[in-house]
Design a protein around this motif. Structure first.
Motif, mmCIF file in Angstrom:
data_model
loop_
_atom_site.group_PDB
_atom_site.id
_atom_site.type_symbol
_atom_site.label_atom_id
_atom_site.label_comp_id
_atom_site.label_asym_id
_atom_site.label_seq_id
_atom_site.Cartn_x
_atom_site.Cartn_y
_atom_site.Cartn_z
ATOM 1 N N MET A 105 47.434 53.478 116.770
ATOM 2 C CA MET A 105 47.391 54.939 116.630
ATOM 3 C C MET A 105 46.640 55.499 117.823
ATOM 4 S SD MET A 105 46.628 54.500 112.631
ATOM 5 C CE MET A 105 46.047 52.857 113.053
ATOM 6 N N GLU A 106 47.386 56.131 118.724
ATOM 7 C CA GLU A 106 46.813 56.535 120.009
ATOM 8 C C GLU A 106 45.774 57.633 119.854
ATOM 9 O OE1 GLU A 106 48.439 57.481 124.512
ATOM 10 O OE2 GLU A 106 49.798 57.656 122.804
ATOM 11 N N ALA A 107 46.027 58.620 118.979
ATOM 12 C CA ALA A 107 45.118 59.763 118.888
ATOM 13 C C ALA A 107 43.705 59.355 118.467
ATOM 14 C CB ALA A 107 45.690 60.811 117.942
ATOM 15 N N PRO A 108 43.545 58.612 117.371
ATOM 16 C CA PRO A 108 42.189 58.175 117.028
ATOM 17 C C PRO A 108 41.752 56.926 117.776
ATOM 18 C CG PRO A 108 43.698 57.503 115.295
ATOM 19 C CD PRO A 108 44.514 58.304 116.280
ATOM 20 N N GLY A 109 42.685 56.291 118.517
ATOM 21 C CA GLY A 109 42.334 55.098 119.270
ATOM 22 C C GLY A 109 42.051 53.900 118.394
ATOM 23 N N LEU A 110 42.831 53.728 117.327
ATOM 24 C CA LEU A 110 42.607 52.648 116.378
ATOM 25 C C LEU A 110 43.800 51.696 116.342
ATOM 26 C CD1 LEU A 110 41.113 54.662 113.375
ATOM 27 C CD2 LEU A 110 39.855 53.365 115.111
ATOM 28 N N LEU A 111 43.534 50.431 116.148
ATOM 29 C CA LEU A 111 44.564 49.418 115.949
ATOM 30 C C LEU A 111 44.348 48.806 114.576
ATOM 31 C CD1 LEU A 111 46.862 47.537 117.016
ATOM 32 C CD2 LEU A 111 45.039 45.974 117.743
ATOM 33 N N VAL B 185 40.699 46.697 111.240
ATOM 34 C CA VAL B 185 40.937 47.883 112.069
ATOM 35 C C VAL B 185 39.944 47.852 113.220
ATOM 36 C CG1 VAL B 185 40.967 50.395 112.173
ATOM 37 C CG2 VAL B 185 41.786 49.226 110.109
ATOM 38 N N PHE B 186 40.454 47.984 114.447
ATOM 39 C CA PHE B 186 39.626 47.906 115.646
ATOM 40 C C PHE B 186 39.609 49.242 116.375
ATOM 41 C CE2 PHE B 186 41.210 43.664 114.768
ATOM 42 C CZ PHE B 186 40.064 42.883 114.887
ATOM 43 N N ASP B 187 38.447 49.569 116.913
ATOM 44 C CA ASP B 187 38.312 50.690 117.827
ATOM 45 C C ASP B 187 38.701 50.171 119.205
ATOM 46 O OD1 ASP B 187 37.269 52.508 119.788
ATOM 47 O OD2 ASP B 187 36.022 53.401 118.236
ATOM 48 N N VAL B 188 39.829 50.649 119.730
ATOM 49 C CA VAL B 188 40.368 50.099 120.977
ATOM 50 C C VAL B 188 39.444 50.382 122.155
ATOM 51 C CG1 VAL B 188 42.281 50.293 122.608
ATOM 52 C CG2 VAL B 188 42.747 50.145 120.161
ATOM 53 N N GLU B 189 38.766 51.516 122.144
ATOM 54 C CA GLU B 189 37.907 51.877 123.277
ATOM 55 C C GLU B 189 36.690 50.955 123.369
ATOM 56 O OE1 GLU B 189 35.448 55.719 125.065
ATOM 57 O OE2 GLU B 189 36.776 55.947 123.327
ATOM 58 N N GLU C 241 35.382 47.007 119.183
ATOM 59 C CA GLU C 241 34.682 46.573 117.984
ATOM 60 C C GLU C 241 35.539 46.748 116.735
ATOM 61 O OE1 GLU C 241 31.701 45.122 118.021
ATOM 62 O OE2 GLU C 241 31.716 45.297 120.216
ATOM 63 N N GLN C 242 35.316 45.860 115.757
ATOM 64 C CA GLN C 242 35.967 46.010 114.458
ATOM 65 C C GLN C 242 35.258 47.089 113.665
ATOM 66 O OE1 GLN C 242 36.451 42.383 112.248
ATOM 67 N NE2 GLN C 242 37.026 43.437 110.361
ATOM 68 N N THR C 243 36.026 47.964 113.015
ATOM 69 C CA THR C 243 35.450 49.053 112.230
ATOM 70 C C THR C 243 35.262 48.604 110.779
ATOM 71 O OG1 THR C 243 37.559 50.001 111.514
ATOM 72 C CG2 THR C 243 36.748 50.645 113.698
ATOM 73 N N ASP C 244 34.758 49.530 109.954
ATOM 74 C CA ASP C 244 34.574 49.240 108.533
ATOM 75 C C ASP C 244 35.831 49.508 107.717
ATOM 76 O OD1 ASP C 244 31.930 48.506 108.923
ATOM 77 O OD2 ASP C 244 31.199 50.564 108.685
ATOM 78 N N TYR C 245 36.868 50.048 108.344
ATOM 79 C CA TYR C 245 38.101 50.325 107.614
ATOM 80 C C TYR C 245 38.803 49.016 107.257
ATOM 81 C CZ TYR C 245 37.551 54.988 109.708
ATOM 82 O OH TYR C 245 37.071 56.205 110.104
ATOM 83 N N TYR D 149 42.104 55.494 98.665
ATOM 84 C CA TYR D 149 42.457 56.013 99.987
ATOM 85 C C TYR D 149 41.929 57.427 100.179
ATOM 86 C CZ TYR D 149 45.630 52.063 100.282
ATOM 87 O OH TYR D 149 46.146 50.797 100.326
ATOM 88 N N GLY D 150 41.664 57.740 101.434
ATOM 89 C CA GLY D 150 41.281 59.090 101.813
ATOM 90 C C GLY D 150 42.108 59.547 102.993
ATOM 91 N N LEU D 151 41.812 60.735 103.492
ATOM 92 C CA LEU D 151 42.530 61.305 104.624
ATOM 93 C C LEU D 151 41.539 61.687 105.716
ATOM 94 C CD1 LEU D 151 45.013 63.716 102.769
ATOM 95 C CD2 LEU D 151 45.470 61.395 103.582
ATOM 96 N N MET D 152 41.959 61.477 106.962
ATOM 97 C CA MET D 152 41.154 61.911 108.093
ATOM 98 C C MET D 152 42.072 62.457 109.181
ATOM 99 S SD MET D 152 39.993 58.278 109.780
ATOM 100 C CE MET D 152 41.162 57.125 110.493
ATOM 101 N N ASP D 153 41.481 63.213 110.117
ATOM 102 C CA ASP D 153 42.275 63.742 111.215
ATOM 103 C C ASP D 153 42.218 62.794 112.400
ATOM 104 O OD1 ASP D 153 39.830 64.143 112.463
ATOM 105 O OD2 ASP D 153 39.817 66.316 112.154
ATOM 106 N N ALA D 154 42.812 63.219 113.534
ATOM 107 C CA ALA D 154 42.899 62.347 114.702
ATOM 108 C C ALA D 154 41.537 62.023 115.287
ATOM 109 C CB ALA D 154 43.791 62.988 115.761
ATOM 110 N N GLY D 155 40.526 62.831 114.983
ATOM 111 C CA GLY D 155 39.175 62.563 115.465
ATOM 112 C C GLY D 155 38.338 61.798 114.474
ATOM 113 N N GLU D 156 38.974 61.249 113.420
ATOM 114 C CA GLU D 156 38.322 60.496 112.349
ATOM 115 C C GLU D 156 37.407 61.358 111.482
ATOM 116 O OE1 GLU D 156 37.163 56.303 112.963
ATOM 117 O OE2 GLU D 156 37.537 56.705 115.096
ATOM 118 N N LYS D 157 37.619 62.663 111.507
ATOM 119 C CA LYS D 157 36.892 63.538 110.586
ATOM 120 C C LYS D 157 37.514 63.408 109.194
ATOM 121 C CE LYS D 157 35.894 68.384 109.558
ATOM 122 N NZ LYS D 157 36.109 69.796 109.992
ATOM 123 N N VAL D 158 36.721 63.096 108.191
ATOM 124 C CA VAL D 158 37.215 62.885 106.836
ATOM 125 C C VAL D 158 37.604 64.231 106.214
ATOM 126 C CG1 VAL D 158 36.646 62.083 104.520
ATOM 127 C CG2 VAL D 158 35.882 60.784 106.515
#
Length: 583
Positions: free
Chosen positions: A62-68, A81-85, A88-92, A112-121
């Motif tokens: 996912m390019e916008a939040p930079g997550l794999l 789930v990894f933060d590509v930048e 590091e592995q995230t808690d997701y 499950y929850g919802l967040m935007d491209a900036g990872e704002k919940v």
């Protein structure tokens, strides 16, 4: 000192002139590699599992939040789930794109929850997995909060519903295709065991009531079944049109209502409840375009035909069954009650194709996809083959190619042919195959433990050399057009070409930074520098300038362009590196 400087400059120019074209060539790799590598232990685990269970792992970038997001696709067992930048592995546990601006996430694969491209919940992870309703709308249900939410593709909560004993967003009310916009889209909800209908804004069209069933709103009419298993009809304001007293009932286009009475006979009523066709038939099927499919005999008799809304016979009662195909403007009929062979007729009952085919589907413009006795192809209205016949059970036409489905190995594509019948790709030659025929059409293929990608024109998009090729819907539109690729520890992504101009799988020339142009520019500049330095050195050695007639000419290196595709051409090239045309 001058000699050392000149030597260094020449070496630098030579190195740049050699490296720049190589870098430019590297940019032709269709995979856009990330500046990221997977952990070695995870790569080894994926390799081991893939050997036994090909296609076991899903990778979604996912390019916008930079997550794999990496997950076990078959069992939903583990997820990373990894933060590509940062690498590091995230808690997701997992993250899924719902739209370009909206992502579902889970920490435990349960809520499950919802967040935007900036990872704002936007919505806390307290809900069941989001139910996709169509047109960028999602239903979220939180058992712990006792609330359900209708959410749009931006993450905005359009409506909140409270419940005590359960809430369900059921299948959206559209037929084969979505409406042009959200007008006319309806969704059934079950709130505390009471059934209702909401529209795309979340407003109730039919308030939750003691119904066992509420049907599709058609032309402003809604069929419903009460707790006594009897059917009636209401309008979109909830007004009762027909009291619930019928054993069976169907609302059809044009405001017609097919009804079965207490004696088991069928008739047709209008939207006011007036009789259109009296209750005289053992079975009435559909009402379309002012025609009604009717059986005038026992179920095991060849007694199906077609009448109009005035009761006039359009097609005699001599068929095993009648199926209307309104979108294709024709009628499919069966010669007997076993449904073995089918044919086609037009809306006036004139036969187009006889009932001798195992399957028929109209493609438009007088062409029909057919299968018969283990062979398939495309025929015209006279039954003459336009393409084929081929060994197989079905044929799918896709632009200027056709995909053949064979009997062996299940309902899987077997090969791709052009419109002359020439084989473009033998899909049966691969060890494993997954098919994704929208939006552009692609086949994920596997040989041994390596995977690749072909399009429906039989062209190789990605060579069979990657550890994982996995499709993902990167923007929530329901079309899996992005493929995440794993090669060793490297991860990248490939986007299907969006049109014929770039159907060869190469990246769009107008997209991203123009590395090819820069590389060729550096190459040219390096050559110019080298030539200028040589000239300066030569002229400096002479005390007097050489006569102009014998002075070596210094010709500036100017960019050249391919006359065919307009791409820049490096000096000395005999063929265009972009389109292959001889220069």
């Amino acid at each position: 000192m001058k000699k050392k400087l000149v030597t260094a400059l020449l070496a630098l120019a030579l190195a740049v002139s050699l490296a720049a074209p190589a870098a430019a060539r590297e940019e032709t790799d269709p995979v856009r590699w990330l500046d990221f590598e997977l952990p070695e232990d995870l790569v080894e685990q994926i390799r081991r599992d893939q050997e036994e269970y090909p296609g076991y792992y899903s990778l979604t970038y996912m390019e916008a939040p930079g997550l794999l997001s990496v997950g076990q696709a078959e069992t939903y067992g583990e997820g990373w789930v990894f933060d590509v930048e940062t690498g590091e592995q995230t808690d997701y546990f997992a993250v899924y794109p719902l739209s370009e601006d909206l992502y579902a996430f889970t920490m435990d694969d349960e809520t499950y929850g919802l967040m935007d491209a900036g990872e704002k919940v936007l919505l806390d992870p307290v809900c069941r997995y989001p139910r996709q309703l169509g047109r960028g709308l999602y239903g979220m249900v939180s058992e712990s909060e006792g609330e359900a939410y209708l959410v749009d593709g931006k993450g905005k909560i359009l409506e909140t519903y409270s419940f005590d004993d359960g809430f369900t967003f059921n299948v959206p009310y559209y037929m084969d295709i979505l409406p042009e916009d959200n007008d006319g889209m309806y969704f059934e909800i079950d709130c505390d065991g009471r059934i209702g209908i909401i529209d795309a804004s979340g407003d109730f069209v039919v308030s939750p009531g003691p119904y066992r069933y509420v049907g599709t709103p058609i032309d402003g009419l809604v069929a419903f079944e009460n707790e006594d298993w009897l059917y009636g009809v209401m309008d979109l304001e909830g007004n009762i049109i027909l009291e619930p007293k019928y054993e069976n009932l169907t609302v059809c286009d044009g405001g017609f209502i097919v009804v079965q009475n207490e004696e088991g006979l069928y008739g047709v009523l209008d939207r006011e409840g007036g009789t259109v066709i009296p209750f005289t038939y053992p079975m009435i099927g559909e009402v379309e375009k002012g025609l009604i499919s009717v059986r005038d005999g026992d179920y095991d008799e060849k007694a199906w035909g077609v009448i109009d809304t005035k009761g006039n016979v359009v097609v005699p009662f001599e068929y095993g069954n009648i199926i209307f195909l309104p979108e294709e403007s024709c009628i499919r009929f069966y010669d007997d009650t076993t449904f073995d062979k089918m044919g086609l007729m037009d809306w006036k009952g004139r036969e187009i194709l006889p009932a001798e085919y195992d399957w028929i589907y109209p493609l438009g413009d007088g062409a029909y996809s057919v299968s018969k006795d283990g062979r398939c192809g495309l025929v015209d209205e006279h039954g003459g083959y336009l393409l084929g016949p081929f060994r197989g059970i079905d044929i799918l036409l896709y632009e200027d190619t056709a995909v053949i489905y064979a009997e062996t190995g299940g309902f899987k594509p077997d090969r791709v042919v052009d419109l002359d019948g020439e084989e473009l790709l033998d899909l049966g030659s691969f060890d494993r195959l997954d098919t994704f025929l929208q939006p552009e059409g692609a086949f994920i293929v596997q040989e041994g433990d390596k995977m690749g990608l072909y399009n429906v024109r039989g062209e190789e998009l990605l060579p069979v050399r990657y550890d994982v090729v996995y499709p993902s819907d990167s923007d929530g539109d329901g079309l899996r057009e992005t493929f995440t690729v794993m090669d060793g520890r490297r991860v990248g992504f490939y986007i299907l070409p969006s049109g014929k101009d770039d159907a060869d799988g190469k990246p769009d020339e107008g997209s991203g930074f123009p590395w090819l142009w820069v590389g060729l520019g550096i190459w040219g500049a390096a050559v110019v520098i080298a030539v200028v330095v040589i000239v300066v050195v030569v002229t400096k050695k002479k005390k007097k300038p050489a006569p102009a007639a014998v002075m070596p000419p210094v010709t500036p290196v100017t960019p050249k362009f391919c006359a065919e595709c307009g791409a820049p051409v490096a000096p000395g090239d005999l063929f265009c590196r972009n389109c292959g045309k001889k220069l």
